[in-house]
Structure formats: structure tokens, C-alpha cells
Design a protein around this motif. Structure first.
Motif, short mmCIF file in Angstrom:
data_model
loop_
_atom_site.label_atom_id
_atom_site.label_comp_id
_atom_site.label_asym_id
_atom_site.label_seq_id
_atom_site.Cartn_x
_atom_site.Cartn_y
_atom_site.Cartn_z
N ALA A 120 9.04 2.01 -5.49
CA ALA A 120 8.21 2.44 -6.62
C ALA A 120 8.94 3.48 -7.47
CB ALA A 120 6.88 3.00 -6.12
N GLY A 121 10.24 3.29 -7.63
CA GLY A 121 11.04 4.19 -8.44
C GLY A 121 11.65 5.36 -7.72
N VAL A 122 11.38 5.50 -6.40
CA VAL A 122 11.94 6.60 -5.62
C VAL A 122 13.15 6.08 -4.83
CG1 VAL A 122 11.52 8.25 -3.77
CG2 VAL A 122 9.72 7.75 -5.41
N PRO A 123 14.31 6.73 -4.94
CA PRO A 123 15.49 6.28 -4.20
C PRO A 123 15.27 6.33 -2.69
CG PRO A 123 16.10 7.84 -5.91
CD PRO A 123 14.60 7.88 -5.80
N THR A 124 15.86 5.36 -1.99
CA THR A 124 15.75 5.32 -0.54
C THR A 124 17.07 4.87 0.05
OG1 THR A 124 14.44 4.46 1.32
CG2 THR A 124 14.88 2.93 -0.47
N ALA A 162 0.84 -1.21 0.00
CA ALA A 162 0.00 0.00 0.00
C ALA A 162 0.87 1.25 0.00
CB ALA A 162 -0.93 -0.01 1.21
N PHE A 163 1.95 1.23 0.75
CA PHE A 163 2.85 2.37 0.79
C PHE A 163 3.47 2.61 -0.58
CE2 PHE A 163 7.08 4.24 1.62
CZ PHE A 163 6.70 5.37 2.30
N ARG A 164 3.90 1.55 -1.24
CA ARG A 164 4.50 1.69 -2.58
C ARG A 164 3.51 2.28 -3.57
NH1 ARG A 164 6.66 -3.39 -1.54
NH2 ARG A 164 5.14 -4.37 -2.95
N GLN A 165 2.26 1.89 -3.46
CA GLN A 165 1.25 2.42 -4.38
C GLN A 165 1.10 3.92 -4.24
OE1 GLN A 165 -2.37 0.22 -3.73
NE2 GLN A 165 -1.55 -1.69 -4.57
N ILE A 166 1.10 4.40 -2.99
CA ILE A 166 0.99 5.84 -2.75
C ILE A 166 2.22 6.55 -3.29
CG2 ILE A 166 0.84 7.64 -0.98
CD1 ILE A 166 -0.66 5.58 0.76
N VAL A 167 3.39 6.03 -2.94
CA VAL A 167 4.63 6.64 -3.41
C VAL A 167 4.70 6.64 -4.94
CG1 VAL A 167 7.14 6.32 -3.50
CG2 VAL A 167 5.94 6.17 -1.30
N GLY A 168 4.29 5.52 -5.53
CA GLY A 168 4.36 5.41 -6.98
C GLY A 168 3.52 6.45 -7.71
N ARG A 169 2.37 6.80 -7.14
CA ARG A 169 1.51 7.79 -7.78
C ARG A 169 2.13 9.19 -7.77
NH1 ARG A 169 -2.72 4.59 -5.40
NH2 ARG A 169 -2.79 5.87 -3.52
N HIS A 170 3.09 9.40 -6.87
CA HIS A 170 3.68 10.74 -6.73
C HIS A 170 5.21 10.70 -6.90
CE1 HIS A 170 -0.17 12.28 -5.20
NE2 HIS A 170 -0.26 11.12 -4.56
#
Length: 273
Positions: free
Chosen positions: A199-203, A170-178
Motif C-alpha cells: 500500500a505504498g510502504v516499502p518492505t 485487510a492488512f494492506r487497507q490498514i497500512v494504506g490508511r497510515h
């Protein structure tokens, strides 16, 4: 801009140790090291496990220490913290009953997330917190930097992944949208230097200011500890790039600077072939 990340400071009763190390003393050493080399940092964020047992006296001492610290500092809580006790000392962090908030810096907007679930070391990000995060991401143009305690990525170390952020899909889905407006996600919890993407965001993550883990892949069920040096992180946020260092302030061995006599053995021109 320059940003400092500390994590897993695990404060305890004065004089008490974890792994033979004094968390309060090491936290003070970290702060002194930060001020020596990075007094120009715009913000410092501590990403959870502020107290080892969630004791109110630890939070009172932390508040007093940070009140005297010249770099603005924001806090997240971790699985060793007690949300209600923390909020009794830091009520300004109370947002809908969670420890979450917003802090603007020159590089964008920092979002401080609460991933704690009582009575478990694993992380949770419930519907109410998901709504809060989506509202923040929709309501501001960004860019954003996210800070959290639990690892939102798998480490592929069995014991650590059992206590990761369990709502990671669920967290990845939110991050992925933004993802186009989230520059980086900083986390703690694992006591390991880690990097990856959500979701494509560096961490990224790092070892804490006291005790350290070790990526022992041969051990599939139990956590591993080591005597590696204590550390904190330094992030440089540019217009289109992010650089993150893990500074091992607990390292006590030699550091050889090029051109000095001690550097001779490391100088390629003087090496014997």
C-alpha cells in the motif's frame, strides 16, 4: 539509527542439523558477526521461526543467549513456533493472547506483529489483531517500523505464495490508511532477499541465519532450497531515508579490498583489454 534484523533462525536440539547446517551454531556465528561489525546498533529484531519444532528447550536456550547479548533484542514468532510454548518462556510478549508489542527507538516506534495461525504454515491476521494494529497506529504520532514473519506481498513463486499472509488485503487497507507514518515493513519467512511495497510502504526481507531458499520460477508447486550463504540484515534509518543491507556472514570466499594485491585483477586500470 542502525537496526539489525535476523530471521528464521530455526533452533533445534543441540547438534541437530537442517540442510546439513547447525542452526544453533549459525545463530551464534551471526551474533558474533553482528557484535564485531555492528555493536553500535540500537536494536535487533528476530522476525520469527525461532524454533524449528516449537520446543520449549529451544526458547529457554534462546532466552539465556539473548539475556547475555548486549544489543536490546525483540522477537516475533513464525509458523514453526508454538505460541503457547513461546509465551511460557517469554510471558512479557503476551498481549491479548498474541505475541505482539511495541518498542520505541530513536527513529520512531517499532510494532512487532503476530501473523501465526496454528496448524498451518500460512499467515493470518485476524480481526482482533487488526484492531490491535489500528489502535497502535491511531494512538501514537509515529513514525513507525513494522516487523512481522509472513510475507505481506506476493513473491510470484507458487509454493511461497500459498503460505503468505492470507489476510493481505485487510492488512494492506490498514497500512494504506497510515502509509505516511510507516517508514518500513520488515518480514521473514521466505528465506529470500526480497523488496517491494505494501500500500505504498516499502518492505524488505532476507535469507535466514541457517538454510536458504532459491527463487526457482520454473517450479510452480514446490518449495526450493539452496546452499547460498547464511545472512542477517542491517538497516540504517535516517530522517528521510532507509537503507537495508543483507550481510552474508556465511560466505567463506575471498573479499578483495581496493588497493590490496588481491584487488589487482578487479582494478580497471590494470585490466587487459
Amino acid at each position: 539509527m542502525k537496526l539489525i534484523q535476523l530471521s528464521d533462525i530455526h533452533l533445534t536440539t543441540p547438534g541437530a542439523t537442517i540442510g546439513g547446517r547447525d542452526p544453533r551454531r549459525n545463530f551464534e556465528r551471526a551474533l558474533a558477526h553482528v557484535l564485531r561489525d555492528h555493536h553500535d546498533a540500537e536494536l535487533m529484531v528476530i522476525t520469527g521461526d525461532l524454533s524449528d519444532w516449537g520446543d520449549r528447550d529451544d526458547y529457554i536456550w534462546l532466552k539465556s543467549t539473548l539475556d547475555a547479548f548486549p544489543i536490546p533484542t525483540r522477537l516475533c514468532i513464525g509458523n514453526h513456533d508454538r505460541r503457547d510454548v513461546f509465551l511460557s518462556v517469554f510471558p512479557e510478549y503476551d498481549d491479548g493472547g498474541f505475541v505482539q508489542g511495541v518498542h520505541d527507538v530513536s527513529a520512531g516506534r517499532c510494532l512487532l506483529l503476530d501473523t501465526v495461525e496454528p496448524d498451518t504454515h500460512a499467515g493470518r491476521y485476524c480481526d482482533a489483531r487488526q484492531v490491535w494494529l489500528q489502535r497502535q497506529l491511531i494512538g501514537h504520532p509515529g513514525p513507525f517500523l513494522l516487523f512481522m514473519h509472513h510475507n505481506p506481498i506476493r513473491t510470484h513463486l507458487g509454493a511461497l505464495d500459498q503460505i503468505r499472509l492470507l489476510d493481505d488485503a485487510a492488512f494492506r487497507q490498514i497500512v494504506g490508511r497510515h502509509r505516511d507514518r510507516i517508514r518500513h515493513i520488515f518480514f521473514g519467512h521466505c528465506h529470500l532477499p526480497l523488496c517491494g511495497s505494501v500500500a505504498g510502504v516499502p518492505t524488505s526481507s532476507l535469507r535466514g541465519t541457517n538454510h536458504a531458499s532459491f527463487p526457482l520460477f520454473s517450479e510452480t508447486a514446490l518449495l526450493s532450497a539452496s546452499d547460498l550463504p547464511e545472512s542477517y540484515g542491517v538497516a540504517f534509518i535516517g530522517d528521510d531515508d532507509v537503507t537495508v543491507h543483507m550481510v552474508e556472514f556465511g560466505y567463506t570466499g575471498p573479499i578483495r579490498v581496493e588497493g590490496s594485491p588481491d584487488y589487482t585483477a578487479w582494478d580497471r586500470e590494470t585490466m587487459v583489454r
